[in-house]
Write an enzyme that holds these catalytic residues in place. Structure first.
Site, mmCIF file in Angstrom:
data_model
loop_
_atom_site.group_PDB
_atom_site.id
_atom_site.type_symbol
_atom_site.label_atom_id
_atom_site.label_comp_id
_atom_site.label_asym_id
_atom_site.label_seq_id
_atom_site.Cartn_x
_atom_site.Cartn_y
_atom_site.Cartn_z
ATOM 1 N N HIS A 105 -104.434 2.385 44.112
ATOM 2 C CA HIS A 105 -104.628 1.049 44.688
ATOM 3 C C HIS A 105 -105.132 0.100 43.607
ATOM 4 O O HIS A 105 -105.861 0.507 42.708
ATOM 5 C CB HIS A 105 -105.675 1.127 45.807
ATOM 6 N N ASN A 145 -98.537 6.531 46.990
ATOM 7 C CA ASN A 145 -98.205 5.845 45.734
ATOM 8 C C ASN A 145 -99.337 5.851 44.704
ATOM 9 O O ASN A 145 -99.436 4.953 43.877
ATOM 10 C CB ASN A 145 -97.691 4.429 46.019
ATOM 11 N N GLU A 169 -113.879 -5.421 47.980
ATOM 12 C CA GLU A 169 -113.583 -3.989 47.889
ATOM 13 C C GLU A 169 -114.597 -3.265 46.996
ATOM 14 O O GLU A 169 -114.967 -2.121 47.270
ATOM 15 C CB GLU A 169 -112.149 -3.797 47.371
ATOM 16 N N TYR A 182 -108.217 -1.059 55.157
ATOM 17 C CA TYR A 182 -106.841 -1.551 55.282
ATOM 18 C C TYR A 182 -106.636 -2.410 56.543
ATOM 19 O O TYR A 182 -105.509 -2.535 57.028
ATOM 20 C CB TYR A 182 -105.858 -0.381 55.275
ATOM 21 N N LYS A 207 -105.594 7.594 44.713
ATOM 22 C CA LYS A 207 -105.396 8.000 46.110
ATOM 23 C C LYS A 207 -105.288 9.528 46.268
ATOM 24 O O LYS A 207 -105.106 10.245 45.278
ATOM 25 C CB LYS A 207 -104.133 7.299 46.641
HETATM 26 P P1 GDP Z 1 -100.231 -2.601 47.457
HETATM 27 O O1 GDP Z 1 -101.080 -3.854 47.374
HETATM 28 O O2 GDP Z 1 -99.201 -2.520 46.352
HETATM 29 O O3 GDP Z 1 -101.039 -1.331 47.575
HETATM 30 O O4 GDP Z 1 -99.355 -2.714 48.791
HETATM 31 P P2 GDP Z 1 -99.722 -3.221 50.281
HETATM 32 O O5 GDP Z 1 -101.053 -3.919 50.300
HETATM 33 O O6 GDP Z 1 -98.526 -3.960 50.777
HETATM 34 O O7 GDP Z 1 -99.814 -1.877 51.106
HETATM 35 C C1 GDP Z 1 -100.984 -1.083 51.104
HETATM 36 C C2 GDP Z 1 -100.587 0.374 51.045
HETATM 37 O O8 GDP Z 1 -99.889 0.708 52.240
HETATM 38 C C3 GDP Z 1 -99.585 0.732 49.931
HETATM 39 O O9 GDP Z 1 -100.201 0.912 48.667
HETATM 40 C C4 GDP Z 1 -98.978 1.998 50.470
HETATM 41 O O10 GDP Z 1 -99.831 3.149 50.288
HETATM 42 C C5 GDP Z 1 -98.876 1.687 51.961
HETATM 43 N N1 GDP Z 1 -97.576 1.073 52.314
HETATM 44 C C6 GDP Z 1 -97.111 -0.155 51.960
HETATM 45 N N2 GDP Z 1 -95.885 -0.388 52.457
HETATM 46 C C7 GDP Z 1 -95.559 0.733 53.156
HETATM 47 C C8 GDP Z 1 -94.413 1.109 53.918
HETATM 48 O O11 GDP Z 1 -93.434 0.357 54.055
HETATM 49 N N3 GDP Z 1 -94.446 2.352 54.494
HETATM 50 C C9 GDP Z 1 -95.511 3.189 54.371
HETATM 51 N N4 GDP Z 1 -95.473 4.394 54.970
HETATM 52 N N5 GDP Z 1 -96.605 2.867 53.662
HETATM 53 C C10 GDP Z 1 -96.636 1.655 53.051
#
Ligand code: GDP
Length: 139
Positions: free
Chosen positions: A117, A114, A128, A51, A11
């Protein structure tokens, strides 16, 4: 049956912080073969589409802004049971909860920024992979 490919994106935070090389090293040390990889930058429309499952979430707008803020490095990776193995390697979404030695523990700044991905299912890995790479590139 578990698939053997997953899709990752290094990222914008990790690329901007100069961590691309170190992250690729972790990935290949863990036994993943890089099938396809490139430097690119997402448009708002592309990040929004990628997303789309999160469009109702409160962080969606910020997430799209973050993912379009700089260069990203998507890659298709190959290993037995790739999706699950890669999720283990990257660690929990929130680096505060990520296990020691995981990529997010080592390189992520926050739950949003973070570092990396990883696809969450074989079905999404395929979708994807097709999103970022043409048929020739993902041979
Ligand atoms: P992943 O599968 O571990 O990437 O997590 P998710 O699919 O739940 O979320 C997608 C991405 O959205 C994450 O990798 C983070 O970059 C972002 N994200 C997830 N949860 C949060 C949150 O609570 N707050 C914010 N600001 N970003 C989030």
């Amino acid at each position: 049956m578990a698939g053997n490919r997953t899709l990752t994106i290094i990222k914008p935070d990790a690329v901007a912080n100069g961590k691309t090389g170190a992250i690729i090293q972790k990935i290949t040390d863990a036994g993943f073969r890089i099938v396809a990889m490139k430097y690119t930058r997402l448009t708002t429309e592309q990040a929004g589409k990628f997303y789309a499952v999160h469009r109702e979430r409160p962080f969606y707008g910020d997430l799209v802004k973050f993912m379009t803020s700089g260069t990203v490095v998507p890659a298709i990776l190959e290993k037995e049971n790739a999706v699950e193995e890669f999720r283990k390697l990257i660690g929990a979404t929130n680096p505060a909860n990520a296990a020691e030695g995981t990529i997010r523990k080592l390189f992520a700044e926050s739950v949003e920024r973070n570092a990396i991905h990883g696809s969450d299912s074989d079905e999404n890995a395929l979708i994807e992979g097709n999103f970022f790479f043409s048929e020739l590139e993902r041979f």
